[in-house]
Design a protein around this motif. Structure first.
Motif, short mmCIF file in Angstrom:
data_model
loop_
_atom_site.label_atom_id
_atom_site.label_comp_id
_atom_site.label_asym_id
_atom_site.label_seq_id
_atom_site.Cartn_x
_atom_site.Cartn_y
_atom_site.Cartn_z
N ARG A 141 -14.75 3.58 -8.18
CA ARG A 141 -14.65 4.89 -7.57
C ARG A 141 -15.44 5.87 -8.42
NH1 ARG A 141 -12.65 5.51 -2.42
NH2 ARG A 141 -13.06 7.67 -1.90
N ALA A 154 0.84 -1.20 0.00
CA ALA A 154 0.00 0.00 0.00
C ALA A 154 0.88 1.25 0.00
CB ALA A 154 -0.91 0.00 1.22
N ASP A 158 -7.84 9.65 -3.00
CA ASP A 158 -8.76 9.13 -1.98
C ASP A 158 -8.71 7.60 -1.96
OD1 ASP A 158 -9.57 11.74 -1.51
OD2 ASP A 158 -11.38 11.58 -2.73
N GLU A 159 -8.71 7.03 -3.15
CA GLU A 159 -8.73 5.57 -3.29
C GLU A 159 -7.48 4.91 -2.71
OE1 GLU A 159 -10.22 1.95 -5.43
OE2 GLU A 159 -11.17 3.85 -4.93
N LEU A 160 -6.32 5.51 -2.98
CA LEU A 160 -5.06 4.85 -2.64
C LEU A 160 -4.43 5.35 -1.34
CD1 LEU A 160 -3.46 4.69 -6.20
CD2 LEU A 160 -4.65 2.87 -4.96
N PRO A 200 -8.14 4.86 1.97
CA PRO A 200 -9.12 3.82 1.64
C PRO A 200 -10.06 3.45 2.77
CG PRO A 200 -6.98 2.83 2.05
CD PRO A 200 -6.77 4.31 2.09
N GLN A 201 -9.77 3.92 4.00
CA GLN A 201 -10.56 3.49 5.16
C GLN A 201 -11.88 4.24 5.33
OE1 GLN A 201 -7.74 5.28 5.07
NE2 GLN A 201 -7.18 6.16 7.07
N HIS A 259 -17.28 4.81 -3.29
CA HIS A 259 -17.35 3.60 -4.10
C HIS A 259 -18.82 3.27 -4.41
CE1 HIS A 259 -13.19 1.90 -3.87
NE2 HIS A 259 -13.62 1.32 -4.97
N CYS A 261 -14.99 10.65 0.88
CA CYS A 261 -14.04 11.74 1.08
C CYS A 261 -14.70 13.00 0.54
CB CYS A 261 -12.73 11.47 0.35
SG CYS A 261 -11.73 10.17 1.10
#
Length: 354
Positions: free
Chosen positions: A177, A32, A150-152, A155-156, A172, A160
């Protein structure tokens, strides 16, 4: 560039014109992505630049190109000042959004000033910039660009939410996305506060002192943009043609305009985040400091509104444009077709060497 550690700057100037955000960021890829914001500053615009940037939509293309040259020099001076003040060296790249002058994706047109090749020459550094143009050429909106970050990087969170000149959101849906602009925020609030000689309404105190004007609120909520499906994005031109004339037609006190518009923003945002239940909403951008606005959003939702530490609130966009530059250097996708409506995912932006 075959490596997993990057030392870069991210540069962002938003439509709210609160200044040039510069963030020194470190990114590491070990499975990650991990990031660290080492230092950051927001450099306020001098009054002459504020005037020029507010009037960008009035310029013809030749005038815009001339201003682009000037702005690129100005931007280089801001960036060099940051590098000197923070004693930064060994940069892999300077990754800059520039400042949006025109955004008309329906006409295959988007133009950010400050993205000229001479920025690399002036700074004697590799520059990655101009992230929107290719997406528009591929049939996309050219915005929002932040969702890949935001995705990478975050991710939690279920959502966003960014509260800047405009509110935009990413989340999502069906494994993809998606992201889009929701409504104007600070670009309108700051416009009316400026008539009182202030840059912004600190904590939303003036807005709180006003009252909702129901006919104006109903008219704002009835605007056609809010009924159109994503992908969709907003620009200054739309605010000037649709929002400001509508508000001005009611001849209200500034405090009532602010109060009504805050309520409008809160309603439009809640309409989006309430589509998921028990969701977490990471909230960043200058609007996160508007206590009254945050209270009104919370009033309209049962979801968990999360406000991170000040560094991420203020610098998330600069951080993510730094990250977009890193992805471009790696020739990895930094623009998602599910977000912008382009015909394909792609690695957007230009790389200039000194």
């Amino acid at each position: 560039m075959d490596k997993n550690h990057y030392n870069v700057l991210g540069i962002m100037s938003g439509t709210s014109l609160d200044g040039v955000d510069v963030a020194h960021c470190i990114f590491d890829k070990n499975g990650a992505w991990k990031f660290e914001i080492k230092a950051s500053e927001t450099y306020s615009y001098p009054s002459d630049w504020l005037t020029k940037l507010k009037d960008l939509v009035k310029l013809n293309l030749d005038e815009l190109r001339e201003l682009d040259e000037e702005y690129t020099v100005f931007l280089s001076e801001v960036i060099q000042k940051f590098i000197t003040e923070h004693n930064i060296n060994g940069l892999d790249a300077i990754c800059s959004h520039g400042h949006t002058a025109l955004h008309q994706p329906e006409n295959k047109l988007t133009y950010q000033v400050g993205n000229l090749p001479k920025l690399a020459t002036l700074l004697n550094a590799t520059v990655v910039c101009d992230f929107r143009v290719e997406d528009v050429e591929l049939g996309g909106q050219g915005a929002p660009l932040v969702p890949i970050g935001d995705e990478l990087l975050f991710p939690q969170y279920n959502f966003c939410l960014n509260l800047g000149g405009f509110a935009n959101i990413s989340t999502h849906v069906n494994g993809k996305r998606i992201a889009y602009d929701i409504c104007p925020v600070n670009i309108v609030l700051n416009h009316y506060v400026s008539t009182l000689g202030l840059a912004y309404d600190e904590g939303g105190k003036i807005a709180r002192s006003g009252a909702v004007h129901q006919p104006l609120l109903d008219a704002l909520n009835a605007l056609g943009f809010y009924k159109s499906p994503y992908p969709k994005s907003l620009g200054l031109e739309w605010v000037k043609s649709e929002i400001l004339p509508l508000i001005d037609a009611y001849h209200l006190d500034i405090k009532d305009i602010l109060h009504t518009f805050v309520e409008h923003v809160a309603i439009q945002i809640s309409n989006e985040i309430n589509q998921q239940k028990q969701a977490s909403v990471l909230t960043t951008g200058g609007g996160a400091f508007n206590t009254f606005l945050m209270e009104r959003i919370a009033h309209h939702t049962q979801n968990k509104i999360i406000i991170p530490d000040k560094s991420i609130i203020e610098n998330k966009e600069a951080l993510i444009f730094a990250f977009l530059g890193v992805l471009k250097l790696r020739n990895e996708n930094n623009c998602l077709s599910s977000v912008t409506g382009a015909i394909k995912d792609h690695s957007s932006g230009k790389i200039y060497n000194p």
